[in-house]
Design a protein around this motif. Sequence first.
Motif, PDB file in Angstrom:
ATOM      1  N   PRO A  94       0.512  -0.814  -0.019  1.00 26.82           N
ATOM      2  CA  PRO A  94      -0.212   0.014   0.376  1.00 26.82           C
ATOM      3  C   PRO A  94       0.787   0.928   0.171  1.00 26.82           C
ATOM      4  O   PRO A  94       0.738   2.042  -0.255  1.00 26.82           O
ATOM      5  N   GLU A  95       2.522   1.100   0.390  1.00 30.10           N
ATOM      6  CA  GLU A  95       2.677   2.784   0.762  1.00 30.10           C
ATOM      7  C   GLU A  95       3.288   2.891  -0.566  1.00 30.10           C
ATOM      8  O   GLU A  95       3.401   3.818  -0.991  1.00 30.10           O
ATOM      9  N   TYR A  96       3.783   1.863  -1.943  1.00 29.80           N
ATOM     10  CA  TYR A  96       3.740   2.529  -3.151  1.00 29.80           C
ATOM     11  C   TYR A  96       2.929   3.241  -3.616  1.00 29.80           C
ATOM     12  O   TYR A  96       2.739   4.229  -4.480  1.00 29.80           O
ATOM     13  N   SER A  97       1.405   2.691  -3.322  1.00 38.33           N
ATOM     14  CA  SER A  97       0.427   3.945  -4.263  1.00 38.33           C
ATOM     15  C   SER A  97       0.304   4.509  -3.449  1.00 38.33           C
ATOM     16  O   SER A  97      -0.816   5.566  -3.646  1.00 38.33           O
ATOM     17  N   GLN A  98      -0.158   4.890  -1.811  1.00 40.67           N
ATOM     18  CA  GLN A  98       0.176   5.926  -0.921  1.00 40.67           C
ATOM     19  C   GLN A  98       0.802   6.875  -1.451  1.00 40.67           C
ATOM     20  O   GLN A  98       0.782   8.056  -2.127  1.00 40.67           O
ATOM     21  N   LEU A  99       2.619   6.704  -1.745  1.00 43.25           N
ATOM     22  CA  LEU A  99       3.123   8.165  -2.142  1.00 43.25           C
ATOM     23  C   LEU A  99       3.398   8.307  -3.504  1.00 43.25           C
ATOM     24  O   LEU A  99       3.305   9.201  -4.521  1.00 43.25           O
ATOM     25  N   LEU A 100       2.750   7.171  -5.258  1.00 47.58           N
ATOM     26  CA  LEU A 100       1.858   8.037  -6.171  1.00 47.58           C
ATOM     27  C   LEU A 100       1.034   8.756  -5.656  1.00 47.58           C
ATOM     28  O   LEU A 100       0.968  10.021  -6.395  1.00 47.58           O
ATOM     29  N   VAL A 133     -10.253   2.138  -2.262  1.00 46.30           N
ATOM     30  CA  VAL A 133     -10.165   3.104  -1.392  1.00 46.30           C
ATOM     31  C   VAL A 133      -9.627   3.912  -0.536  1.00 46.30           C
ATOM     32  O   VAL A 133      -9.579   4.939   0.035  1.00 46.30           O
ATOM     33  N   ASP A 134      -8.621   3.414  -0.552  1.00 44.72           N
ATOM     34  CA  ASP A 134      -6.967   3.388   0.499  1.00 44.72           C
ATOM     35  C   ASP A 134      -6.624   5.438  -0.528  1.00 44.72           C
ATOM     36  O   ASP A 134      -6.192   6.080   1.086  1.00 44.72           O
ATOM     37  N   ASN A 135      -7.087   5.332  -1.386  1.00 50.64           N
ATOM     38  CA  ASN A 135      -6.206   6.333  -2.111  1.00 50.64           C
ATOM     39  C   ASN A 135      -7.404   7.209  -2.667  1.00 50.64           C
ATOM     40  O   ASN A 135      -6.995   7.956  -3.257  1.00 50.64           O
ATOM     41  N   GLN A 136      -8.685   6.531  -2.737  1.00 54.73           N
ATOM     42  CA  GLN A 136      -9.534   7.548  -3.108  1.00 54.73           C
ATOM     43  C   GLN A 136      -9.532   8.217  -4.667  1.00 54.73           C
ATOM     44  O   GLN A 136      -9.492   8.563  -4.843  1.00 54.73           O
ATOM     45  N   CYS A 137      -8.639   6.968  -5.359  1.00 52.26           N
ATOM     46  CA  CYS A 137      -8.958   6.742  -7.107  1.00 52.26           C
ATOM     47  C   CYS A 137      -8.980   5.953  -7.557  1.00 52.26           C
ATOM     48  O   CYS A 137      -9.473   4.913  -6.720  1.00 52.26           O
ATOM     49  N   ARG A 213      -2.233  11.874   9.905  1.00 52.23           N
ATOM     50  CA  ARG A 213      -0.923  12.969  11.354  1.00 52.23           C
ATOM     51  C   ARG A 213       0.239  12.649  11.267  1.00 52.23           C
ATOM     52  O   ARG A 213       0.893  11.635  11.894  1.00 52.23           O
ATOM     53  N   SER A 214       0.733  13.514  10.393  1.00 52.67           N
ATOM     54  CA  SER A 214       2.334  13.825  10.306  1.00 52.67           C
ATOM     55  C   SER A 214       2.765  13.384  11.319  1.00 52.67           C
ATOM     56  O   SER A 214       4.264  13.801  11.426  1.00 52.67           O
ATOM     57  N   ASP A 215       2.595  14.316  12.525  1.00 56.01           N
ATOM     58  CA  ASP A 215       2.910  13.640  13.945  1.00 56.01           C
ATOM     59  C   ASP A 215       2.789  12.811  14.803  1.00 56.01           C
ATOM     60  O   ASP A 215       3.852  12.671  15.716  1.00 56.01           O
ATOM     61  N   LEU A 216       2.506  11.757  14.447  1.00 52.39           N
ATOM     62  CA  LEU A 216       2.546  11.107  14.120  1.00 52.39           C
ATOM     63  C   LEU A 216       3.529   9.640  13.987  1.00 52.39           C
ATOM     64  O   LEU A 216       3.872   8.722  14.319  1.00 52.39           O
ATOM     65  N   TYR A 217       2.866   9.784  11.821  1.00 50.53           N
ATOM     66  CA  TYR A 217       3.829   8.885  11.550  1.00 50.53           C
ATOM     67  C   TYR A 217       3.822   9.349  10.699  1.00 50.53           C
ATOM     68  O   TYR A 217       2.449  10.546  10.008  1.00 50.53           O
ATOM     69  N   LYS A 218       4.523   9.051   8.832  1.00 45.69           N
ATOM     70  CA  LYS A 218       4.856  10.016   7.749  1.00 45.69           C
ATOM     71  C   LYS A 218       5.534   8.574   6.666  1.00 45.69           C
ATOM     72  O   LYS A 218       6.171   7.728   7.035  1.00 45.69           O
ATOM     73  N   LEU A 219       5.024   9.528   5.951  1.00 43.96           N
ATOM     74  CA  LEU A 219       5.513   8.423   4.427  1.00 43.96           C
ATOM     75  C   LEU A 219       5.836   9.434   3.691  1.00 43.96           C
ATOM     76  O   LEU A 219       5.737  10.368   3.124  1.00 43.96           O
ATOM     77  N   THR A 220       7.365   8.574   3.637  1.00 44.50           N
ATOM     78  CA  THR A 220       8.138   9.155   2.565  1.00 44.50           C
ATOM     79  C   THR A 220       8.599   8.715   1.195  1.00 44.50           C
ATOM     80  O   THR A 220       8.948   7.412   1.502  1.00 44.50           O
ATOM     81  N   ASP A 221       9.302   9.515   0.524  1.00 47.39           N
ATOM     82  CA  ASP A 221      10.087   9.409  -0.748  1.00 47.39           C
ATOM     83  C   ASP A 221      11.698   9.507  -0.302  1.00 47.39           C
ATOM     84  O   ASP A 221      11.830  10.973  -0.139  1.00 47.39           O
TER      85      ASP A 221
END
Length: 223
Positions: A94-100, A133-137, A213-221
């Motif tokens: 899911p992280e790959y799709s979320q980053l896209l 659903v994750d990415n609403q696309c 919640r970027s204060d709790l978690y963050k997905l970065t490239d």
Amino acid sequence: LLMQKAKEHSMFIVGGSISERHDDKIYNTCLCINPEGTIVGKHRKVHLFDIDVPGGITFFESDTLSPGNTLTAFDAGEPLGMVGVGICYDIRFPEYSQLLCQKHQCNVLIFPGAFNLTTGPAHWELLQRGRAVDNQCYVVTAAPARTEDPATKDGGKPGRYPRYTSWGHSTVVSPWGEVVAKCDEREALVIADIDIEKVKEMRQGIPTLKQKRSDLYKLTDPK
């Protein structure tokens, strides 16, 4: 051929995947071609299919292939906007799709893929609906039709490797997670209307992309 057909029919083509040799490595590669016949994206499969399911299937792509190291997206213009691309096993992450969607604001994610008769019935549609659903696309998948094992025909012989049988079932899923079009395992043409307004409605009505919640978690490239 794909470049020629894209130009001939004035259409975008996301051309499945082929084996690509580069710098003494082999990649599973998907070419994205615009209506002018120009390559606008080249995705090298990021996650290699190395699995061993007891009583199911054992397969190790890494015996032959090397993984790609980039996200792949291209601008399809209005009305589709940005389109993200992965290959098969990439959809499980899911992280790959979320980053896209986070980095490129993709409205559509496309995954050419060939799940097998073990993972296909259980997970193929489930993963597509999950990523949608994750990415609403929209999530669009193209799978090869199932073919007869040559070894079962008169005079047929087993190949060097165990036969890999595709589950098939090319599918289109909406941002709401609804299957709007699909086929079975046989050769078929799947046609669906993609309404980008539904992507906008979903992201405005349930604004999860703005509520993280970027204060709790963050997905970065890392790139």
